[in-house]
Design an enzyme around this catalytic site. Structure first.
Site, PDB file in Angstrom:
ATOM      1  N   CYS A  98      40.516  27.032  50.213  1.00  0.00           N
ATOM      2  CA  CYS A  98      39.232  27.722  50.080  1.00  0.00           C
ATOM      3  C   CYS A  98      38.138  26.747  50.480  1.00  0.00           C
ATOM      4  CB  CYS A  98      39.047  28.183  48.637  1.00  0.00           C
ATOM      5  SG  CYS A  98      37.528  29.132  48.372  1.00  0.00           S
ATOM      6  N   CYS A 146      44.462  29.945  39.539  1.00  0.00           N
ATOM      7  CA  CYS A 146      44.330  29.923  40.985  1.00  0.00           C
ATOM      8  C   CYS A 146      44.663  28.574  41.645  1.00  0.00           C
ATOM      9  CB  CYS A 146      42.904  30.399  41.184  1.00  0.00           C
ATOM     10  SG  CYS A 146      41.799  29.928  42.380  1.00  0.00           S
ATOM     11  N   GLU A 163      50.673  31.116  47.156  1.00  0.00           N
ATOM     12  CA  GLU A 163      51.193  31.499  45.850  1.00  0.00           C
ATOM     13  C   GLU A 163      50.674  32.864  45.412  1.00  0.00           C
ATOM     14  OE1 GLU A 163      49.933  28.429  43.282  1.00  0.00           O
ATOM     15  OE2 GLU A 163      48.002  29.375  42.948  1.00  0.00           O
ATOM     16  N   SER A 183      37.900  40.114  43.968  1.00  0.00           N
ATOM     17  CA  SER A 183      37.115  39.138  43.206  1.00  0.00           C
ATOM     18  C   SER A 183      36.377  38.207  44.157  1.00  0.00           C
ATOM     19  CB  SER A 183      38.056  38.325  42.321  1.00  0.00           C
ATOM     20  OG  SER A 183      37.347  37.334  41.599  1.00  0.00           O
ATOM     21  N   CYS A 230      38.288  24.443  40.095  1.00  0.00           N
ATOM     22  CA  CYS A 230      39.376  25.225  40.710  1.00  0.00           C
ATOM     23  C   CYS A 230      40.277  24.354  41.582  1.00  0.00           C
ATOM     24  CB  CYS A 230      38.766  26.349  41.547  1.00  0.00           C
ATOM     25  SG  CYS A 230      39.983  27.268  42.488  1.00  0.00           S
ATOM     26  N   CYS A 283      34.659  25.101  44.262  1.00  0.00           N
ATOM     27  CA  CYS A 283      34.219  25.188  42.866  1.00  0.00           C
ATOM     28  C   CYS A 283      34.873  24.042  42.103  1.00  0.00           C
ATOM     29  CB  CYS A 283      34.621  26.521  42.250  1.00  0.00           C
ATOM     30  SG  CYS A 283      33.938  27.930  43.147  1.00  0.00           S
ATOM     31  N   CYS A 307      48.725  39.307  41.372  1.00  0.00           N
ATOM     32  CA  CYS A 307      47.554  38.504  41.749  1.00  0.00           C
ATOM     33  C   CYS A 307      47.845  37.893  43.123  1.00  0.00           C
ATOM     34  CB  CYS A 307      47.349  37.434  40.681  1.00  0.00           C
ATOM     35  SG  CYS A 307      46.051  36.276  41.083  1.00  0.00           S
ATOM     36  N   GLU A 348      38.902  32.894  49.022  1.00  0.00           N
ATOM     37  CA  GLU A 348      37.750  33.755  48.769  1.00  0.00           C
ATOM     38  C   GLU A 348      37.894  35.021  49.630  1.00  0.00           C
ATOM     39  OE1 GLU A 348      35.024  34.181  46.788  1.00  0.00           O
ATOM     40  OE2 GLU A 348      34.762  35.916  48.088  1.00  0.00           O
TER      41      GLU A 348
HETATM   42  N1  SAH Z   1      37.556  33.151  45.239  1.00  0.00           N
HETATM   43  C1  SAH Z   1      37.538  34.279  44.380  1.00  0.00           C
HETATM   44  C2  SAH Z   1      38.925  34.771  43.976  1.00  0.00           C
HETATM   45  C3  SAH Z   1      39.942  33.709  43.685  1.00  0.00           C
HETATM   46  S1  SAH Z   1      39.572  32.658  42.294  1.00  0.00           S
HETATM   47  C4  SAH Z   1      36.690  34.006  43.155  1.00  0.00           C
HETATM   48  O1  SAH Z   1      36.282  32.867  42.954  1.00  0.00           O
HETATM   49  O2  SAH Z   1      36.407  34.961  42.447  1.00  0.00           O
HETATM   50  C5  SAH Z   1      40.141  33.726  41.008  1.00  0.00           C
HETATM   51  C6  SAH Z   1      39.605  33.425  39.613  1.00  0.00           C
HETATM   52  O3  SAH Z   1      40.211  32.249  39.084  1.00  0.00           O
HETATM   53  C7  SAH Z   1      38.101  33.219  39.582  1.00  0.00           C
HETATM   54  O4  SAH Z   1      37.530  34.069  38.599  1.00  0.00           O
HETATM   55  C8  SAH Z   1      37.982  31.774  39.179  1.00  0.00           C
HETATM   56  O5  SAH Z   1      36.784  31.578  38.488  1.00  0.00           O
HETATM   57  C9  SAH Z   1      39.246  31.552  38.350  1.00  0.00           C
HETATM   58  N2  SAH Z   1      39.653  30.154  38.206  1.00  0.00           N
HETATM   59  C10 SAH Z   1      39.631  29.196  39.146  1.00  0.00           C
HETATM   60  N3  SAH Z   1      40.049  28.009  38.642  1.00  0.00           N
HETATM   61  C11 SAH Z   1      40.334  28.229  37.334  1.00  0.00           C
HETATM   62  C12 SAH Z   1      40.810  27.397  36.276  1.00  0.00           C
HETATM   63  N4  SAH Z   1      41.062  26.116  36.474  1.00  0.00           N
HETATM   64  N5  SAH Z   1      40.992  27.951  35.056  1.00  0.00           N
HETATM   65  C13 SAH Z   1      40.717  29.271  34.848  1.00  0.00           C
HETATM   66  N6  SAH Z   1      40.299  30.117  35.827  1.00  0.00           N
HETATM   67  C14 SAH Z   1      40.093  29.606  37.055  1.00  0.00           C
HETATM   68 FE1  SF4 Z   2      35.900  28.926  43.946  1.00  0.00          FE
HETATM   69 FE2  SF4 Z   2      37.482  31.127  44.040  1.00  0.00          FE
HETATM   70 FE3  SF4 Z   2      37.472  29.319  46.055  1.00  0.00          FE
HETATM   71 FE4  SF4 Z   2      38.548  28.671  43.702  1.00  0.00          FE
HETATM   72  S1  SF4 Z   2      39.269  30.246  45.101  1.00  0.00           S
HETATM   73  S2  SF4 Z   2      37.162  27.399  44.983  1.00  0.00           S
HETATM   74  S3  SF4 Z   2      37.194  29.765  42.302  1.00  0.00           S
HETATM   75  S4  SF4 Z   2      35.762  30.575  45.411  1.00  0.00           S
END
Ligand code: SAH
Ligand code: SF4
Length: 349
Positions: A115, A339, A95, A196, A122, A119, A108, A165
């Site tokens: 991933c 994301c 996406e 990021s 996410c 987290c 974006c 990531e």
């Molecule tokens: N893996 C990288 C880039 C992709 S995630 C990273 O973690 O930075 C991109 C952004 O989306 C990150 O800042 C993450 O904290 C945010 N994100 C992930 N899940 C989210 C959610 N449920 N609501 C708001 N932001 C979210």
């Molecule tokens: Fe965490 Fe970014 Fe991976 Fe989502 S995409 S699990 S925010 S590292």
């Protein structure tokens, strides 16, 4: 994985393209012409490349493909953001999102299928990891987004904040970023391209050694190792001290601000004591903090978004403490724009 030959020409930089085309007797200027068709005019069908000889066009058609990804669905949010779902040659879904604002048109992009980092908040993290995207697949997302809005209306900014990531797919992400930045490519300034990371320190160290001025964003979202360990397991490998040292070094080395993303999660990281700790943590780092309201994306979740009052109080406390801070208005809530969420919603049906 299905057989994905013949090889694709999308995603190659000028030197790679010249090398790839040399066996067909093509010259350097042909490579430039083809790149202009791809990235300046949005044409990937060889038969429409009218400044190439018929013979070369036929040879290209026989030997190469240009379609890395196929458009599957497009959704438009009431606030103007658009999300597309693209299918890879091996049938996976990626996406990408387009976010218009007053002066910018931001794309974006995703860098991985899924991933590994898991987290807690996410959607991408909870779906596991499938594979890295290639540089061609990363760049082709931009091609499709540009197709959707028309090539006269150029995308101005790139954020690698979609699925995955970027720092764990460093080479492909950097190749795509360079292609997007190059004159023969999409010609978007490095200062308008943000990578990021959730805190992969070796990636930050590599990025600061690169000649380009790409921007660095760090998804911080906690002010103590205890909380960060819980919501972002990557912290166990690269704890706050190590991460913030890398951020400071990046800023010193590049003479640039580092951007910190901070998702406000009710009762987890949104207290005024967190705001105070955050300002201390960032004391010696030229930085900007971007507060992001949590987007549950219609999933069952252990987290809740902080209330608007709490968001406001957190913002004001940081502001009073002299931290440069903005609140990101969560665009595209109604199309699950955070994301990983559109893919999660579609594949779970
Ligand atoms: N893996 C990288 C880039 C992709 S995630 C990273 O973690 O930075 C991109 C952004 O989306 C990150 O800042 C993450 O904290 C945010 N994100 C992930 N899940 C989210 C959610 N449920 N609501 C708001 N932001 C979210
Ligand atoms: Fe965490 Fe970014 Fe991976 Fe989502 S995409 S699990 S925010 S590292």
């Amino acid at each position: 994985m299905k057989n994905i030959s013949p090889p694709s020409l999308k995603g190659l930089d000028l030197e790679e393209l010249k090398k790839t085309l040399a066996p067909l007797g093509a010259r350097a200027f042909h490579a430039r012409q083809i790149m202009a068709w791809f990235y300046q005019r949005g044409v990937s069908d060889f038969s429409r490349m009218t400044d190439l000889s018929k013979e070369l066009r036929n040879d290209l058609k026989k030997n190469f493909r240009t379609d890395e990804l196929r458009l599957k669905t497009e959704r438009r949010s009431r606030d103007g953001s658009r999300k597309i779902l693209l299918e890879t040659a091996d049938g996976q879904l990626i996406e990408s999102v387009l976010i218009p604002s007053k002066e910018r048109l931001t794309a974006c992009l995703s860098t991985q299928l899924g991933c590994k980092l898991n987290c807690g908040f996410c959607a991408t993290g909870t779906m596991g990891f499938v594979r890295n995207l290639t540089a061609g697949e990363i760049a082709d997302q931009l091609f499709h987004l540009q197709n959707i809005i028309g090539w006269q209306n150029r995308i101005t900014n790139i954020v690698f904040m979609g699925m995955g990531e970027p720092m764990l797919n460093y080479d492909a992400t950097l190749s795509a970023a360079r292609l997007i930045n190059s004159h023969q490519g999409f010609n978007i300034g490095a200062r308008h391209i943000t990578i990021s990371t959730s805190g992969i320190v070796p990636g930050i160290v590599r990025l600061m050694e690169e000649p380009e001025q790409f921007k660095l964003a760090i998804s911080l979202s906690a002010t103590s190792d205890a909380v960060r360990d819980k919501i972002m397991p990557v912290n166990k490998k690269h704890p706050l001290k190590e991460l913030l040292t890398a951020a400071r070094n990046f800023s010193n080395r590049k003479g640039k601000l580092v951007f910190f993303e901070y998702i406000l999660l009710a009762g987890v990281n949104d207290g005024l004591d967190d705001a105070d700790r955050l300002s201390k943590l960032l004391k010696n780092i030229p930085a900007k903090v971007n507060l992001i309201p949590y987007n549950a994306g219609g999933r069952e979740s252990a987290f809740r978004s902080s209330s608007p009052q709490v968001q406001q109080a957190f913002f004001e406390r940081l502001h009073q403490l002299g931290v440069a801070v903005t609140v990101r208005i969560s665009k595209g809530q109604d199309i699950n724009a955070a994301c990983g969420q559109l893919r999660a919603a579609i594949t779970s049906k």
